[in-house]
Scaffold this motif. Structure first.
Motif, PDB file in Angstrom:
ATOM      1  N   GLU A   1     -11.158  -0.592   3.583  1.00  0.00           N
ATOM      2  CA  GLU A   1     -11.158  -1.641   4.607  1.00  0.00           C
ATOM      3  C   GLU A   1     -11.819  -2.924   4.119  1.00  0.00           C
ATOM      4  OE1 GLU A   1     -12.439   1.352   5.000  1.00  0.00           O
ATOM      5  OE2 GLU A   1     -11.831   2.303   6.883  1.00  0.00           O
TER       6      GLU A   1
ATOM      7  N   VAL B   1      -4.340   1.119   6.256  1.00  0.00           N
ATOM      8  CA  VAL B   1      -5.270   1.161   5.124  1.00  0.00           C
ATOM      9  C   VAL B   1      -6.213   2.341   5.294  1.00  0.00           C
ATOM     10  CG1 VAL B   1      -7.083  -0.087   3.901  1.00  0.00           C
ATOM     11  CG2 VAL B   1      -5.140  -1.331   4.853  1.00  0.00           C
TER      12      VAL B   1
ATOM     13  N   LEU C   1      -6.479  -7.249  -0.418  1.00  0.00           N
ATOM     14  CA  LEU C   1      -5.390  -6.286  -0.254  1.00  0.00           C
ATOM     15  C   LEU C   1      -4.582  -6.692   0.965  1.00  0.00           C
ATOM     16  CD1 LEU C   1      -3.841  -3.593  -0.614  1.00  0.00           C
ATOM     17  CD2 LEU C   1      -5.712  -2.468   0.618  1.00  0.00           C
ATOM     18  N   TYR C   2      -3.292  -6.940   0.771  1.00  0.00           N
ATOM     19  CA  TYR C   2      -2.407  -7.320   1.870  1.00  0.00           C
ATOM     20  C   TYR C   2      -1.311  -6.268   2.024  1.00  0.00           C
ATOM     21  CZ  TYR C   2      -4.475 -11.912   2.505  1.00  0.00           C
ATOM     22  OH  TYR C   2      -5.348 -12.918   2.799  1.00  0.00           O
ATOM     23  N   THR C   3      -1.166  -5.759   3.226  1.00  0.00           N
ATOM     24  CA  THR C   3      -0.168  -4.740   3.495  1.00  0.00           C
ATOM     25  C   THR C   3       0.079  -4.623   4.994  1.00  0.00           C
ATOM     26  OG1 THR C   3       0.379  -2.392   3.234  1.00  0.00           O
ATOM     27  CG2 THR C   3      -1.938  -2.932   3.553  1.00  0.00           C
TER      28      THR C   3
ATOM     29  N   MET D   1       0.852  -1.193   0.000  1.00  0.00           N
ATOM     30  CA  MET D   1       0.000   0.000   0.000  1.00  0.00           C
ATOM     31  C   MET D   1       0.885   1.239   0.000  1.00  0.00           C
ATOM     32  SD  MET D   1      -2.645   1.818  -0.078  1.00  0.00           S
ATOM     33  CE  MET D   1      -3.847   0.522  -0.228  1.00  0.00           C
TER      34      MET D   1
ATOM     35  N   TYR E   1      -9.253  -5.148   2.529  1.00  0.00           N
ATOM     36  CA  TYR E   1      -8.103  -5.542   3.349  1.00  0.00           C
ATOM     37  C   TYR E   1      -8.307  -6.941   3.907  1.00  0.00           C
ATOM     38  CZ  TYR E   1      -4.720  -5.539   7.181  1.00  0.00           C
ATOM     39  OH  TYR E   1      -3.688  -5.859   8.045  1.00  0.00           O
TER      40      TYR E   1
END
Length: 463
Positions: A182, A177, A171-173, A147, A185
């Motif tokens: 959200e 976020v 979404l991976y981070t 991100m 995520y």
């Protein structure tokens, strides 16, 4: 499933193209020969050869590939390029490979009809594809890894835009976020492997710092072993202020900071042919009768020569003599001061010429002499080039291309007096965009827009 759809699109486009080519052939036959061709075998062989040749050209230029991120004008430019190639190679093949004299009028009609039909069909097809994707059919399932500002921009402008047909599956981070993301995520970077083992994705987009090189290589390996595609957004692109491309020499990546389509010899030849043909048409059809009229009016309304010749900066920072109809009284500061609003030096007829851009017409001779092009960055006085190369960042980049009679900056309103540095910055930015995004189709668009403006649009910046 997606592979089968790609084959269907290939078959559909090739069949429609062939039908359009046959329709163009028959229409030209009806107009030129009143329905009966003079030699059935030769003309039947011609249409058969054309069908095979056109499909091969389409495969060569990937015209049957419909990109996920579809910009119609870019795809149309590729099709125009292919049509021009098809026309010239067909004409060459007919000339060198056969002694039979095919009708030139028939050939011209066939090519014109086919070009019109193909471009119309492409526009229709692109519109239908966009509409199909917009309704959620056949989405590309993507996983975002990392991100930063670049990922956030792509999410907002591309991946969440329904017309492009993407579906974010996760979404991976390890970063925070932002609100609104959200729902996508799924967890931290350390948890991504578990997700991939239990879910199917078409592609993942990675944007991570080099410190995460082990994870990046692990993801590459997983993608290769599970038939998933990977795209990487280099993290340094977040702070790099301009676009770039990467190519390889001996497997060593080399970053190129600017795309220049006109570095291609083929593109330069295509642009030059357009310049010469269009300029000759202007000289024959317009200049031949308009020049004596303008010359007489200039002579009768003010003292001095018909032409104004001034040294200006050309390609690669080389000076050349630029021709214009004289629109001012003869003065000693013409090489120092640009024209301003209500400039006392401008003659009454000169004001009309400048408003309609007629004073620029003699520059078609500069085009024929090959120190200008029909379309490109407008050339400046040597004094102004020396000043603005210091004041405006990247100003000299616009001199990578030949200057033009008209340009992208001019049709977007960045012409006339530059009172403020920002005015020249905008003009330079537009010129650089043109250099980096040149296409034959773009040149045609600019020339048509300029011609329209000359006759039907009042430009407040022209004086």
């Amino acid at each position: 499933m997606r592979k089968e759809k790609s084959k269907f699109i290939l078959l559909l486009f090739s069949v429609v193209d062939i039908l359009l080519l046959i329709a163009s052939f028959l229409l030209a036959k009806h107009l030129v020969f009143e329905g009966k061709i003079p030699h059935f075998v030769y003309y039947s062989s011609l249409i058969l050869g054309w069908c095979i040749f056109w499909v091969l050209i389409c495969l060569k230029y990937d015209l049957y590939e419909i990109p996920r991120i579809l910009f119609s004008y870019k795809v149309l430019a590729k099709n125009v390029y292919a049509l021009i190639t098809f026309t010239f190679l067909s004409a060459g093949a007919i000339f060198f490979l056969t002694d039979y004299k095919f009708s030139r009028l028939f050939f011209t009609y066939s090519m014109l009809f086919f070009s019109f039909f193909v471009l119309l069909w492409r526009l229709f097809a692109f519109a239908k594809v966009k509409s199909y994707r917009k309704t959620g059919h056949s989405p590309s399932r993507i996983l975002l890894v990392g991100m930063n500002e670049n990922i956030a921009t792509l999410i907002n402008k591309i991946y969440l835009n329904p017309k492009y047909g993407f579906q974010i599956v996760g979404l991976y981070t390890d970063a925070i976020v932002s609100q609104g993301l959200e729902s996508y995520y799924k967890g931290k970077l350390s948890e991504i492997t578990t997700f991939l083992e239990n879910n199917s994705v078409d592609e993942f987009i990675i944007s991570l710092p080099y410190q995460q090189s082990k994870l990046i290589n692990d993801l590459f390996r997983f993608a290769d072993n599970n038939m998933m595609r990977v795209s990487v957004i280099p993290e340094f692109s977040e702070y790099l202020s301009q676009s770039f491309s990467i190519y390889y020499i001996e497997n060593i990546p080399i970053m190129k900071l600017r795309s220049e389509p006109l570095k291609s010899l083929t593109n330069r030849i295509l642009k030059r042919i357009f310049d010469v043909v269009f300029s000759l048409l202007i000289v024959i059809l317009l200049f031949s009768w308009l020049f004596p009229i303008i010359a007489l009016i200039i002579k009768f309304t003010s003292k001095g020569p018909v032409f104004f010749v001034q040294e200006r900066t050309g390609k690669d920072d080389k000076a050349f003599k630029c021709f214009k109809f004289r629109s001012m009284t003869v003065n000693s500061v013409s090489d120092q001061l640009q024209a301003t609003k209500n400039d006392a030096r401008v003659t009454s007829f000169g004001a009309f010429m400048r408003k309609t851009s007629i004073d620029e017409l003699p520059q078609v001779f500069n085009v024929l002499l090959n120190n200008m092009s029909l379309v490109g960055p407008r050339p400046h006085m040597l004094k102004h080039t020396a000043e603005y190369r210091v004041l405006v960042d990247k100003f000299m980049v616009r001199h990578f291309a030949k200057p033009g009679v008209t340009g992208w900056a001019q049709i977007n309103g960045f012409r006339g007096e530059t009172k403020y540095i920002k005015d020249m910055e905008n003009r330079a930015a537009a010129d650089i965009w043109y250099i980096e995004n040149w296409s034959f189709f773009l040149d045609v668009k600019i020339v048509c827009s300029t011609a329209w403006s000359m006759f039907f649009k009042k430009d407040e910046n022209a004086f």
